[in-house]
Design a protein around this motif. Structure first.
Motif, PDB file in Angstrom:
ATOM      1  N   GLU A   1       0.938  -1.202  -0.047  1.00  0.00           N
ATOM      2  CA  GLU A   1       0.053   0.140   0.094  1.00  0.00           C
ATOM      3  C   GLU A   1       0.756   1.258  -0.014  1.00  0.00           C
ATOM      4  O   GLU A   1       0.590   2.298  -0.719  1.00  0.00           O
ATOM      5  N   LEU A   2       1.881   1.529   0.934  1.00  0.00           N
ATOM      6  CA  LEU A   2       2.752   2.694   1.052  1.00  0.00           C
ATOM      7  C   LEU A   2       3.547   2.606  -0.302  1.00  0.00           C
ATOM      8  O   LEU A   2       3.821   3.666  -0.825  1.00  0.00           O
ATOM      9  N   ASP A   3       3.951   1.475  -0.686  1.00  0.00           N
ATOM     10  CA  ASP A   3       4.983   1.373  -1.920  1.00  0.00           C
ATOM     11  C   ASP A   3       4.401   2.171  -2.959  1.00  0.00           C
ATOM     12  O   ASP A   3       4.815   2.952  -3.699  1.00  0.00           O
TER      13      ASP A   3
ATOM     14  N   ALA B   1      -0.464  15.071   0.445  1.00  0.00           N
ATOM     15  CA  ALA B   1      -0.053  15.602   1.485  1.00  0.00           C
ATOM     16  C   ALA B   1      -0.409  15.233   2.977  1.00  0.00           C
ATOM     17  O   ALA B   1       0.072  15.306   3.795  1.00  0.00           O
ATOM     18  N   ALA B   2      -1.429  14.409   2.843  1.00  0.00           N
ATOM     19  CA  ALA B   2      -2.203  13.666   4.131  1.00  0.00           C
ATOM     20  C   ALA B   2      -1.206  12.530   4.427  1.00  0.00           C
ATOM     21  O   ALA B   2      -0.974  12.294   5.537  1.00  0.00           O
ATOM     22  N   LEU B   3      -0.626  11.903   3.577  1.00  0.00           N
ATOM     23  CA  LEU B   3       0.164  10.706   3.772  1.00  0.00           C
ATOM     24  C   LEU B   3       1.460  11.369   4.160  1.00  0.00           C
ATOM     25  O   LEU B   3       2.122  10.813   5.059  1.00  0.00           O
TER      26      LEU B   3
ATOM     27  N   ARG C   1       5.119   8.197  11.645  1.00  0.00           N
ATOM     28  CA  ARG C   1       5.585   7.065  11.200  1.00  0.00           C
ATOM     29  C   ARG C   1       7.101   7.130  10.790  1.00  0.00           C
ATOM     30  O   ARG C   1       7.516   6.010  10.566  1.00  0.00           O
ATOM     31  N   THR C   2       7.778   7.995  11.167  1.00  0.00           N
ATOM     32  CA  THR C   2       9.410   8.181  10.559  1.00  0.00           C
ATOM     33  C   THR C   2      10.101   6.923  11.414  1.00  0.00           C
ATOM     34  O   THR C   2      10.758   6.161  10.673  1.00  0.00           O
ATOM     35  N   ASP C   3       9.907   6.602  12.504  1.00  0.00           N
ATOM     36  CA  ASP C   3      10.675   5.911  13.157  1.00  0.00           C
ATOM     37  C   ASP C   3      10.433   4.357  12.914  1.00  0.00           C
ATOM     38  O   ASP C   3      11.339   3.471  12.863  1.00  0.00           O
ATOM     39  N   GLU C   4       9.071   4.140  12.605  1.00  0.00           N
ATOM     40  CA  GLU C   4       8.584   2.931  12.495  1.00  0.00           C
ATOM     41  C   GLU C   4       9.317   2.637  10.908  1.00  0.00           C
ATOM     42  O   GLU C   4       9.703   1.374  10.909  1.00  0.00           O
ATOM     43  N   MET C   5       9.147   3.333   9.892  1.00  0.00           N
ATOM     44  CA  MET C   5       9.491   2.933   8.540  1.00  0.00           C
ATOM     45  C   MET C   5      11.069   3.066   8.620  1.00  0.00           C
ATOM     46  O   MET C   5      11.501   2.055   7.904  1.00  0.00           O
ATOM     47  N   LEU C   6      11.719   3.738   9.488  1.00  0.00           N
ATOM     48  CA  LEU C   6      13.082   3.406   9.468  1.00  0.00           C
ATOM     49  C   LEU C   6      13.649   2.025  10.111  1.00  0.00           C
ATOM     50  O   LEU C   6      14.589   1.313   9.770  1.00  0.00           O
TER      51      LEU C   6
ATOM     52  N   LEU D   1      15.381   8.941   7.640  1.00  0.00           N
ATOM     53  CA  LEU D   1      14.329   9.123   6.777  1.00  0.00           C
ATOM     54  C   LEU D   1      14.097  10.401   6.764  1.00  0.00           C
ATOM     55  O   LEU D   1      13.673  11.011   7.738  1.00  0.00           O
ATOM     56  N   LYS D   2      13.763  10.925   5.519  1.00  0.00           N
ATOM     57  CA  LYS D   2      13.124  12.185   5.330  1.00  0.00           C
ATOM     58  C   LYS D   2      12.124  11.969   4.273  1.00  0.00           C
ATOM     59  O   LYS D   2      12.130  11.269   3.513  1.00  0.00           O
ATOM     60  N   PHE D   3      11.051  12.754   4.554  1.00  0.00           N
ATOM     61  CA  PHE D   3       9.610  12.466   3.562  1.00  0.00           C
ATOM     62  C   PHE D   3       9.486  14.002   3.032  1.00  0.00           C
ATOM     63  O   PHE D   3       9.675  15.021   3.717  1.00  0.00           O
ATOM     64  N   ARG D   4       9.205  13.917   1.741  1.00  0.00           N
ATOM     65  CA  ARG D   4       8.749  15.239   1.042  1.00  0.00           C
ATOM     66  C   ARG D   4       7.560  14.887   0.148  1.00  0.00           C
ATOM     67  O   ARG D   4       7.631  13.739  -0.362  1.00  0.00           O
TER      68      ARG D   4
END
Length: 112
Positions: free
Chosen positions: A53-55, A75-77, A85-90, A105-108
């Motif tokens: 789903e995230l992929d 933008a919502a995601l 969820r940064t720590d979880e995804m890392l 991880l950094k999200f944009r």
């Protein structure tokens, strides 16, 4: 300054001319977005860590000094991933590749 056999004011830059494809292949290799030590591309590692789903809604963009930047489709995601969820995804990414290559991880927001 005169280049050897050249006109005044011109300088030779080493090497033969390259095609755009050759330049892109070299830049991609040097950027760290090619194969990892375990033989999986960063995109494959992210795909496994993110899940289907995230992929579908994200993609890896750059890896600089250990920080992997992930582009996010909405933008919502982006708010959810960056805020909660940064720590979880890392942790999930490090479970896929514990080589030490990734430190953050950094999200944009991305357009794709």
């Amino acid at each position: 300054m005169t280049a050897a056999g050249g006109r005044p004011g011109t300088e030779q830059r080493g090497g033969a001319p390259e095609t755009v494809g050759q330049i892109l292949a070299r830049v991609t290799r040097q950027s760290g977005l090619t194969k990892t030590r375990r033989g999986s591309s960063i995109a494959d590692l992210w795909s496994r860590a993110a899940g289907p789903e995230l992929d579908a809604e994200t993609r890896p963009s750059t890896l600089r000094q250990g920080v992997l930047t992930i582009e996010v489709r909405s933008a919502a995601l982006l708010a959810e991933l960056a805020g909660f969820r940064t720590d979880e995804m890392l942790t999930r990414l490090l479970a896929e590749d514990s080589s030490g290559r990734f430190t953050g991880l950094k999200f944009r927001l991305g357009v794709f």
